[in-house]
Design a protein around this motif. Structure first.
Motif, PDB file in Angstrom:
ATOM      1  N   LEU A   7     -37.972  15.774 -13.075  1.00  0.00           N
ATOM      2  CA  LEU A   7     -37.519  14.511 -12.480  1.00  0.00           C
ATOM      3  C   LEU A   7     -38.634  13.462 -12.529  1.00  0.00           C
ATOM      4  CD1 LEU A   7     -35.413  15.615  -9.375  1.00  0.00           C
ATOM      5  CD2 LEU A   7     -34.691  15.190 -11.737  1.00  0.00           C
ATOM      6  N   GLY A   8     -38.223  12.228 -12.713  1.00  0.00           N
ATOM      7  CA  GLY A   8     -39.196  11.147 -12.788  1.00  0.00           C
ATOM      8  C   GLY A   8     -38.745   9.917 -12.032  1.00  0.00           C
ATOM      9  N   ILE A   9     -39.711   9.060 -11.757  1.00  0.00           N
ATOM     10  CA  ILE A   9     -39.421   7.752 -11.163  1.00  0.00           C
ATOM     11  C   ILE A   9     -40.171   6.713 -11.981  1.00  0.00           C
ATOM     12  CG2 ILE A   9     -38.986   8.569  -8.807  1.00  0.00           C
ATOM     13  CD1 ILE A   9     -41.855   7.860  -8.090  1.00  0.00           C
ATOM     14  N   SER A  10     -39.696   5.485 -11.905  1.00  0.00           N
ATOM     15  CA  SER A  10     -40.381   4.459 -12.682  1.00  0.00           C
ATOM     16  C   SER A  10     -41.453   3.793 -11.822  1.00  0.00           C
ATOM     17  CB  SER A  10     -39.378   3.424 -13.182  1.00  0.00           C
ATOM     18  OG  SER A  10     -39.380   2.292 -12.352  1.00  0.00           O
ATOM     19  N   SER A  11     -42.433   3.193 -12.474  1.00  0.00           N
ATOM     20  CA  SER A  11     -43.540   2.616 -11.703  1.00  0.00           C
ATOM     21  C   SER A  11     -43.160   1.286 -11.059  1.00  0.00           C
ATOM     22  CB  SER A  11     -44.794   2.485 -12.564  1.00  0.00           C
ATOM     23  OG  SER A  11     -44.523   1.851 -13.764  1.00  0.00           O
ATOM     24  N   THR A  12     -41.927   0.839 -11.265  1.00  0.00           N
ATOM     25  CA  THR A  12     -41.478  -0.372 -10.565  1.00  0.00           C
ATOM     26  C   THR A  12     -40.637  -0.036  -9.336  1.00  0.00           C
ATOM     27  OG1 THR A  12     -39.548  -0.456 -12.000  1.00  0.00           O
ATOM     28  CG2 THR A  12     -41.459  -1.760 -12.674  1.00  0.00           C
ATOM     29  N   THR A  13     -40.545   1.248  -9.011  1.00  0.00           N
ATOM     30  CA  THR A  13     -39.719   1.666  -7.868  1.00  0.00           C
ATOM     31  C   THR A  13     -40.213   1.030  -6.561  1.00  0.00           C
ATOM     32  OG1 THR A  13     -39.468   3.794  -8.979  1.00  0.00           O
ATOM     33  CG2 THR A  13     -38.762   3.691  -6.676  1.00  0.00           C
ATOM     34  N   THR A  14     -39.289   0.524  -5.776  1.00  0.00           N
ATOM     35  CA  THR A  14     -39.627   0.064  -4.421  1.00  0.00           C
ATOM     36  C   THR A  14     -38.989   1.033  -3.428  1.00  0.00           C
ATOM     37  OG1 THR A  14     -37.660  -1.325  -4.343  1.00  0.00           O
ATOM     38  CG2 THR A  14     -39.713  -2.341  -5.149  1.00  0.00           C
ATOM     39  N   PHE A  15     -39.397   0.913  -2.168  1.00  0.00           N
ATOM     40  CA  PHE A  15     -38.988   1.909  -1.183  1.00  0.00           C
ATOM     41  C   PHE A  15     -38.539   1.268   0.123  1.00  0.00           C
ATOM     42  CE2 PHE A  15     -41.782   3.939  -4.153  1.00  0.00           C
ATOM     43  CZ  PHE A  15     -41.268   5.211  -4.303  1.00  0.00           C
ATOM     44  N   GLU A  16     -37.557   1.904   0.750  1.00  0.00           N
ATOM     45  CA  GLU A  16     -37.155   1.567   2.114  1.00  0.00           C
ATOM     46  C   GLU A  16     -37.963   2.420   3.081  1.00  0.00           C
ATOM     47  OE1 GLU A  16     -34.894  -0.635   3.337  1.00  0.00           O
ATOM     48  OE2 GLU A  16     -34.661  -1.311   1.250  1.00  0.00           O
ATOM     49  N   ALA A  60     -46.033  14.991  -7.146  1.00  0.00           N
ATOM     50  CA  ALA A  60     -46.203  14.059  -8.273  1.00  0.00           C
ATOM     51  C   ALA A  60     -44.960  14.122  -9.157  1.00  0.00           C
ATOM     52  CB  ALA A  60     -47.442  14.424  -9.077  1.00  0.00           C
ATOM     53  N   PHE A  61     -44.356  12.979  -9.418  1.00  0.00           N
ATOM     54  CA  PHE A  61     -43.153  12.914 -10.255  1.00  0.00           C
ATOM     55  C   PHE A  61     -43.496  12.280 -11.604  1.00  0.00           C
ATOM     56  CE2 PHE A  61     -41.375  13.933  -6.279  1.00  0.00           C
ATOM     57  CZ  PHE A  61     -40.164  14.554  -6.553  1.00  0.00           C
ATOM     58  N   LEU A  62     -42.789  12.741 -12.619  1.00  0.00           N
ATOM     59  CA  LEU A  62     -43.019  12.190 -13.958  1.00  0.00           C
ATOM     60  C   LEU A  62     -42.813  10.677 -13.950  1.00  0.00           C
ATOM     61  CD1 LEU A  62     -41.029  14.903 -15.952  1.00  0.00           C
ATOM     62  CD2 LEU A  62     -43.523  14.624 -15.915  1.00  0.00           C
TER      63      LEU A  62
END
Lengths: 701, 701
Positions: free
Chosen positions: A613-622, A693-695
């Motif tokens: 599983l991965g997330i992008s480096s532009t991810t924002t969070f609540e 750590a996520f991809l």
């Protein structure tokens, strides 16, 4: 691994063990050593840290006392036989098969519990814990037993008194006599501070004098030192209490002798010589040959050690003493501390890649996240030891990076070593689960160093929070703040006067802190506040300069109020590319986050251990505030979708990349990842599966 | 690790060692076992493989003979004292410190050299090598010495005759008595085939009978088996020569007893029981406790082993015997072979991640490329052993995947184990160099298993090339082609008739091959040709069907010509994503490529070990034919630029990723990477720095 050989046959002292003579190490007595002031700080009970201290002062100490009694270590000082004493269980093989009986560590486990209990009992904010009377009576019973267990010559060790009477002082490398003595000594110092009684400390001074008789640089002495460092740092603390120069000399000897090869011990490090004397071929599973003394940081003199090596707890107990002693040893501690935090640290401030040696990989940036990636250890005790070393370094010179790491250790790998219900503990702290391995904490361990170590760490939290020094000539109170928390400190001034400082902080969740300084007329404050690396838009209400890196200096009149504010947006951290990991780690201020199955059961059910599983480096969070077993935390929920590598299910070991079959393709999943502070993981049930750590899935976003 | 406990106290045979009784294993005698036909094939001298065989038949065998004489192993059979015999050098510590003297392996090194020399001398194309007379005289001298070294009871072992007379048969786990005997037996079989003399084979039959007397399932026998398998596969070869049922029974016993726990050996695997009998606490550095018999593949009965574990050479010598024996053991070999090649194989067909155990990681897809990534071993012998197992599997049933792996091993990790000048050898074959470690081959090794192993492998190449079987009833000659090369094979037919097949192939560089089949009138050919996984646009001149996966079946008349053609474009291979490596590996047909400093000195000078360099998955390549020390090879030069990660030089352990500081940014470099076939690396000078897998830099391209 080269050996320094010093030949000086006519000298009374054994070869090479006379020290360098440049430093007098007087700063042990003259400088402020914040840890020793732990009992002057009162942590605000309703605050984040106050709630944690209540948990430890009450529930955790109680749990640990029960476990020590159940395990047998509590009663061991009665010097009666116990099956766990059988070192030759190697061929019985029910439990440990490495030839090291768990009872060898019992003094240290009990010692750390007594030490921690005394810290809480002597702290203004925590002394009224529900079980105080029970703890006091246990402490007294233990001290009485310990006193009786001491031999006429001052020797004090359960195993070598009950089981192997011939074995005394024959295997310092593996059998922990000096390690245990160090922990009992720290307990005795805490006991003396709390009770005012000299009963325990006198026992331990007699014990230390017994060591001093047998070990030292002289030709009629053995030139040994602890296989597991601890005695060094404890004897330095003793010296600051007794001011007896022979205690300083002994601590200095222990550090100077380490890794030095002398003619009268065969021209090899002590542990090699000692093993040859024993003619005993049993090697513990941690080492391959008797020359593997890098595991014990004894392959070279400390001054010559360029890289942090071996068992991570041993390494940083040693560095703590080195930093405390100062002089060239402080340089050594700073050099090896830097190697550890720059090249060999997990994002959660865990140390130690290789489970087999419970320690460092010799390879920089070799930081696999799980057994499935090839290792990960990150023992709770190691991060405690890095906190201890960091505090010693800060006591010599302020450095924001050292402060940041101290706080990072505390709020992640150290705090995460215990459950928020106070009944379970972790020893290794892997960054990701794998296969059949979960990351659920345990009730207790056969060798149970970490749980009581965390207790004493929380117990002396006031000693990590700040450092105060009074300069009478200029009527200046110097205050260096290490950790932003809510607490009050009284500072004694000459002529019966006193000053107070009250710090209120919303950390670690909000970057808002305030100070109320009060001192008599004519006095002034010289204050240095943290400017954490993670802080953004930092503002202080008063004029402030960054004199020391990472600290803001303020000159204040006798009564003053200061506020500080900064932002702590979520940050995605990329590990150094030499880790080979193209991943992102979610963090917010000093808190590192992890995703666990409890919050993400659907995702984790489909992608076990969140693999692929991965997330992008532009991810924002609540952000989402929650209270877990009474402790307030901020949870984070990704606003963007999670991505999954399609190729995970491909069973080809090597696949030809073609235009219609690219190397990696991503699937966008509906479920969004939810993250919990690393320290708060495994507190709400679930199967203990997690990933930190996520991809980095930027090519999918 | 569970143990099968069988209780059957009234049985004459010891518990659990009676075998399963379902298989009669008659196929060892009835089926064609191609390796045993090595001397019927003549490889074309001017071809790629022919040139390699000339190199080995001449230069390599000569180099190895000189080294064996220099080392002392040649003369060891004279049974005179040699300093290398001192097993207790542990505390002397000049060389090995693991308690295993290198002389323990000497019989095997010499045995493999004799075996290899006999293969070449008995091969039609190689017997006329320049040093043939010298080799023949050395072989005779060795055989005479070996004969004299044998004890009256048939026992034959240098170390336990000269040094430790009491130690015989007391430590099968570590001390290689059975391993050595197996290699001498294979040498004796080759010697008998070459010379027709029974001198050596009679010595070895007497030796095997000595083992059979002491080891077996009966209560008056020890239930041991080799710590390092080899005897099993050698005794099966002996059985096909003697057809003596007691040899089959012994081989079968060795496989069936392995990992079985019997009551009369303490209910534990033999090696655990044996260690307890010795009351010897010395553990070799490869194992942590006496229970670590997974290292020796002895933790469970072979039928119950689910994953390939431990020392990779031991594992595949064992699998070779298992596959040869057939029945349920063939299933075991296929299952564990698949685990190895699907989950635990380097792209170069190297096996073994963990240098400490010279073996497999228990974790699937844990395949670090270098010490800097956490390991890599890929011993030459392991890939030889996988070739041996693959050939045994193919002899039971054709499977293109098994064939592809056999060829991949040969052309990469096996061939790469020797220099193309024939004077240097490699043991471990890391995929990338790191730090101070270069990947330059060595003249010789203290334990020198790999070099003579490669010699015998090239020596019996004809036995790996194809399998021929004559079916008299239907007058059919069945021919299964395993390796595409240039060679001729004569096939004997009934009534003094014969057939020939000539194969000419431009492999491994061009996918063009041709066959000329000649047989007497009335006979027909039943041919299966490889359809390699890497082949594109494959065409055969005659009608062909893929009956077995990866093989094309052709029915041909007595005289026929067939041509085959396929393309072998450069392929970029992506490793399984569970390796955690987002990299690309350059390959062309069965040849895997590597970049070495020699061809890329400017790039490697700037980016040591090529660290942080990437290529895009759209890269195309120029092909460049070159001759390296007489061997023709195809070099590859990238048409697109190389990319370098800017963040390599960043010294932050964890860096916050922001819009202006992305996780990874790439710099386009002017220099283009040049690749050499992996096997041909380190043959033209240079500092031995190399890298096989490059970062996938698609986001830069």
């Amino acid at each position: 691994m080269g050996q320094t050989k010093v030949s000086n046959a006519n000298d009374h002292a054994a070869n090479g063990l006379n020290g360098h003579g440049k430093d007098d190490y007087s700063s042990v007595l003259t400088r402020t050593r914040p840890q020793e002031t732990y009992n002057l700080t009162s942590v605000e009970p309703g605050s984040f840290y106050g709630k944690l201290r209540s948990l430890y002062a009450d529930k955790v100490l109680k749990t640990q006392l029960e476990q020590l009694k159940k395990q047998g270590s509590y009663d061991a000082f009665r010097l009666k036989w116990h099956p766990a004493y059988d070192i030759r269980r190697m061929y019985g093989g029910k439990t440990r098969t490495d030839g090291i009986p768990p009872s060898l560590f019992w003094e240290s486990d009990v010692g750390k519990w007594v030490e921690g209990a005394c810290y809480f009992l002597s702290s203004p904010d925590a002394k009224a814990c529900a079980h105080a009377a029970e703890f006091e009576s246990a402490i007294q019973e233990l001290v009485d037993m310990i006193e009786k267990a001491q031999q006429p010559d001052g020797y004090l060790n359960i195993y070598f008194t009950v089981v192997d009477k011939e074995g005394r002082f024959k295997n310092l490398r593996d059998l922990h006599e000096m390690y245990n003595a160090g922990h009992l000594l720290e307990a005795a110092l805490a006991h003396q501070r709390y009770t005012g009684s000299r009963q325990f400390i006198d026992v331990m001074i007699k014990n230390i004098n017994c060591f001093i008789k047998h070990f030292g640089p002289n030709k009629d002495q053995l030139h040994g030192y602890p296989g597991h460092p601890e005695l060094e740092l404890a004897v330095l603390r003793l010296y600051s209490f007794t001011k007896d120069p022979k205690h300083l000399a002994f601590a200095k000897y222990l550090l100077e002798a380490r890794g030095v090869s002398t003619e009268d011990q065969g021209g090899e490090p002590y542990f090699v010589w000692e093993a040859k004397q024993r003619k005993d071929n049993i090697l513990p599973p941690t080492i391959d040959t008797i020359y593997d003394v890098w595991y014990h940081q004894a392959h070279k003199p400390i001054h010559d050690q360029e890289a942090i090596l071996g068992h991570s707890v041993r390494a940083f107990y040693l560095m703590t003493a080195a930093a405390d002693l100062g002089g060239q040893f402080l340089d050594d501690a700073k050099r090896l501390w830097s190697d550890a935090v720059d090249n060999k640290m997990y994002a959660t401030a865990g140390f130690g890649t290789e489970p087999r040696v419970e320690g460092f990989s010799p390879v920089p940036h070799h930081l696999p996240q799980s057994t499935g990636e090839g290792g990960c250890y990150a023992e709770t005790c190691a991060s405690i030891a890095v906190m201890m070393t960091s505090e010693r370094i800060l006591s010599h010179e302020l450095d924001g990076k050292v402060r940041d790491i101290l706080e990072l250790c505390l709020l992640n790998n150290v705090l995460g070593g215990g459950s928020l219900q106070g009944n379970q503990f972790s020893y290794a702290n892997k960054q990701a689960s794998w296969g059949d391995e979960d990351q659920i904490r345990h009730d207790w361990f056969e060798v149970c160093c970490c749980p009581p170590n965390a207790s004493r760490q929380l117990g002396m939290l006031g000693g990590y929070a700040w450092s105060a020094e009074v300069e009478e000539a200029t009527k200046t109170i110097k205050l260096d703040v290490y950790i932003l928390l809510s607490a009050t400190r009284n500072i004694s001034l000459p002529n019966g006067q006193s000053a107070t400082v009250q710090m209120r902080s919303d950390m670690p969740w909000k970057g808002k802190s305030a100070w109320d300084f009060k001192a008599p007329e004519g006095w002034k404050w010289d204050v240095r506040l943290p400017k954490p690396d993670y802080a953004e838009n930092l503002k202080v209400s008063e004029n402030a300069q960054e004199v020391n890196p990472g600290f803001l200096h303020l000159s204040l009149s006798n009564n003053a109020e200061v506020t500080q504010q900064f932002d702590m947006p979520v940050r995605l951290l990329a590990p150094h590319i030499s880790t080979g990991q193209d991943t992102l780690i979610v963090s917010r201020g000093p808190i590192v986050y992890t995703a666990e199955a409890f919050d993400n059961s659907q995702l984790e059910g489909q992608y076990e251990h969140f693999e692929g599983l991965g997330i992008s480096s532009t991810t924002t969070f609540e952000e989402d505030e929650e209270v877990i077993h009474g402790i307030p935390v901020v949870l984070l929920q990704a606003n963007q979708p999670t991505f999954a590598l399609n190729e995970l299910s491909n069973n080809q070991a090597y696949r030809a990349v073609t235009s219609d079959k690219p190397a990696r393709t991503w699937k966008k999943l509906d479920q969004k990842l939810k993250f919990v502070p690393w320290f708060a993981r495994d507190n709400r049930g679930g199967k203990g599966h997690l990933r930190t750590a996520f991809l980095r899935a930027d090519e999918a976003a």
